[in-house]
Design a protein around this motif. Sequence first.
Motif, PDB file in Angstrom:
ATOM      1  N   LEU A 448       0.837  -1.195   0.000  1.00  0.00           N
ATOM      2  CA  LEU A 448       0.000   0.000   0.000  1.00  0.00           C
ATOM      3  C   LEU A 448       0.876   1.250   0.000  1.00  0.00           C
ATOM      4  O   LEU A 448       2.001   1.238   0.519  1.00  0.00           O
ATOM      5  CB  LEU A 448      -0.910   0.010   1.231  1.00  0.00           C
ATOM      6  N   THR A 449       0.366   2.341  -0.566  1.00  0.00           N
ATOM      7  CA  THR A 449       1.109   3.585  -0.664  1.00  0.00           C
ATOM      8  C   THR A 449       0.636   4.573   0.405  1.00  0.00           C
ATOM      9  O   THR A 449      -0.302   4.295   1.161  1.00  0.00           O
ATOM     10  CB  THR A 449       0.951   4.206  -2.058  1.00  0.00           C
ATOM     11  N   ASP A 452      -3.065   5.382   0.673  1.00  0.00           N
ATOM     12  CA  ASP A 452      -3.979   4.278   0.958  1.00  0.00           C
ATOM     13  C   ASP A 452      -4.198   4.117   2.463  1.00  0.00           C
ATOM     14  O   ASP A 452      -3.602   4.828   3.284  1.00  0.00           O
ATOM     15  CB  ASP A 452      -3.429   2.977   0.366  1.00  0.00           C
ATOM     16  N   TYR A 453      -5.057   3.129   2.807  1.00  0.00           N
ATOM     17  CA  TYR A 453      -5.412   2.877   4.205  1.00  0.00           C
ATOM     18  C   TYR A 453      -5.430   1.371   4.447  1.00  0.00           C
ATOM     19  O   TYR A 453      -5.887   0.599   3.598  1.00  0.00           O
ATOM     20  CB  TYR A 453      -6.788   3.461   4.535  1.00  0.00           C
ATOM     21  N   VAL A 454      -4.949   0.966   5.600  1.00  0.00           N
ATOM     22  CA  VAL A 454      -5.041  -0.425   6.007  1.00  0.00           C
ATOM     23  C   VAL A 454      -5.793  -0.486   7.322  1.00  0.00           C
ATOM     24  O   VAL A 454      -5.584   0.335   8.225  1.00  0.00           O
ATOM     25  CB  VAL A 454      -3.645  -1.075   6.137  1.00  0.00           C
ATOM     26  N   LEU A 472       7.192   0.241   8.631  1.00  0.00           N
ATOM     27  CA  LEU A 472       7.259  -0.470   7.341  1.00  0.00           C
ATOM     28  C   LEU A 472       5.983  -0.276   6.523  1.00  0.00           C
ATOM     29  O   LEU A 472       5.974  -0.520   5.321  1.00  0.00           O
ATOM     30  CB  LEU A 472       7.505  -1.965   7.573  1.00  0.00           C
ATOM     31  N   ILE A 473       4.923   0.139   7.195  1.00  0.00           N
ATOM     32  CA  ILE A 473       3.640   0.350   6.505  1.00  0.00           C
ATOM     33  C   ILE A 473       3.535   1.813   6.077  1.00  0.00           C
ATOM     34  O   ILE A 473       3.541   2.714   6.922  1.00  0.00           O
ATOM     35  CB  ILE A 473       2.457  -0.018   7.426  1.00  0.00           C
ATOM     36  N   LYS A 474       3.431   2.051   4.772  1.00  0.00           N
ATOM     37  CA  LYS A 474       3.314   3.413   4.254  1.00  0.00           C
ATOM     38  C   LYS A 474       1.892   3.952   4.399  1.00  0.00           C
ATOM     39  O   LYS A 474       1.685   5.155   4.509  1.00  0.00           O
ATOM     40  CB  LYS A 474       3.736   3.456   2.787  1.00  0.00           C
ATOM     41  N   ALA A 475       0.915   3.070   4.370  1.00  0.00           N
ATOM     42  CA  ALA A 475      -0.492   3.489   4.411  1.00  0.00           C
ATOM     43  C   ALA A 475      -0.877   3.958   5.811  1.00  0.00           C
ATOM     44  O   ALA A 475      -0.217   3.641   6.803  1.00  0.00           O
ATOM     45  CB  ALA A 475      -1.396   2.339   3.975  1.00  0.00           C
ATOM     46  N   SER A 476      -1.965   4.728   5.867  1.00  0.00           N
ATOM     47  CA  SER A 476      -2.522   5.150   7.154  1.00  0.00           C
ATOM     48  C   SER A 476      -3.200   3.954   7.821  1.00  0.00           C
ATOM     49  O   SER A 476      -3.941   3.210   7.174  1.00  0.00           O
ATOM     50  CB  SER A 476      -3.524   6.286   6.932  1.00  0.00           C
ATOM     51  N   ILE A 477      -2.941   3.748   9.107  1.00  0.00           N
ATOM     52  CA  ILE A 477      -3.433   2.569   9.831  1.00  0.00           C
ATOM     53  C   ILE A 477      -4.666   2.934  10.659  1.00  0.00           C
ATOM     54  O   ILE A 477      -4.638   3.864  11.458  1.00  0.00           O
ATOM     55  CB  ILE A 477      -2.333   2.003  10.742  1.00  0.00           C
TER      56      ILE A 477
END
Length: 535
Positions: A448-449, A452-454, A472-477
């Motif tokens: 995800l960029t 994006d959202y996870v 490590l996660i680029k997306a909003s959590i």
Amino acid sequence: MGDYWSMLPKDILGIIALKLDSIEDLVYFSAVCHSWNHAFNMVKLEWSRVDKPTTPWLLLGEPTNKNNDDGCRKILSIEKNNKCYELSLPETFGARCWGSPYGFILMLHLNKKIELFNPITKARLNLPSLQTLPIDPEDWQKLCVRKFIILKMPQSDEFLVMAIHWRHDNLAFARLGDQTWTPIHTSCARYYQVIDVCFWDRLLLILYQDGTLAYCDIMKSDFTAKLYLPVPCDVFRYVLAGNGEMYMVVIDGHLHVVSRMKEDFLDDDGYSDYRTYDFFVYKLDVENKLWEKVECLMDVSFFVGNNTSMFANTSNAQRNAIYFTDDEKDFWRHGRVRFRGHDMGVLPRCDLRIVSDANTFFIETILKHHGVLHCFSEINTNSAIVDEDGRLRISPFHDFNSSSHGCNLCPPNLCKGEIFTRIQASSLEKRFIYVGDGKNDYCPSLKLTVKDYVMPRKHFPLWDAICIDPALIKASIHEWEDGEELERSLIQLISSLMIMKADEVLIAEEYLFADCKSDHVAAPESFQKSVPVPH
């Protein structure tokens, strides 16, 4: 072009031309050579009459600079990656305009002259003046046209133009060649204000502000509306409160009503303003005369606002979306706001896809049971069949016996990250919301960029993996713990993405969608100037 292409038989070229589904392609086709232009002229009228909805263009407003001597306006093609063409259209300056699915826009000039105008071919067709409307002379100063709607008569190529104005019995029509407007008596409903009309089968269907449906048979010279459906208060209650608009769209004989949700607010300078934040779509169950909510438009997009409502089976535009232009009626009566033309954009209806390590039998059975299978455009999972002995046989999504997907984060039978990479490549301009809880959801989450959202479920494997190193996660959590919290968070997130801010959309003084089908060859020079479209 080689001589062989120019020597193709005219009937073959005509068949090719009729297969084209955009005005750009048709114009380019006509400019290839003399033989192709001749073939175009043979089929141009037939092409414009073919009932295949094409993606309309957006006519932008008159330029604000005073040195626009060439009378140019810009037309945005959303089908060609938001490419903007600049056309010389001085005929439209100073006129109010309404779009249509038939290549023509309707122009109302300051002298009350009304005409249909094709911005590509420059064809102009006169209609009766507003002064022929049968209303009392003392009402003229109060007269204001809400909307013109351009229709085609059933089983005919004849245009019928409907005028919705602000007086009692506020609907009238005219055909090309008529000398006066003919009123339609619409007082069969409790609330007399008409807001939209369309042809449904052979009847003219009339939608009132309170959601009432009426009809009349213009084909039989019946100009008195008769009640068809009373007010569906449980369906359109928000619009009934005065906070929205409604539009009618007919697709394959099925009647749909699009309900537009608006809200008022004060801007930073204290001026009253408004914006659209959501849409609801309903389809009429004819047998039971009930409205059914439509959750997914599939491959169809709607185009509503200051134009004849229309739809298109989109290929290059956003599927399952509603494009809208500003049609705030109070502009023309009270001028209650400082700006106009800004409430426009596109609201995607959310393209729902499933990536799962379950199987097609389980997933499809559950979705069918809840009546939502049609809401999902794609299901990526292990295939499953029930054999002759009643056993469920499951085959891996990836055939790991012949080759490996090479991912050490996912099981050998299915890599969700590989599937998600393919989906990303086919939807470059979209934002993704990824919801999951399993260990193999971590692989696609890494892809995800920042836009994006996870949404990981708390205290489940995906959440645990993310917590080890969230960087490590680029997306909003966005975390969730149970179904109620997921529903609440997901709806809030989607709503925030769908609200189009005024500084994120094209601002225009006039705006309309026009499906620009041509009945004359357009000069290719019209398309030589182009500018980038702001995003």
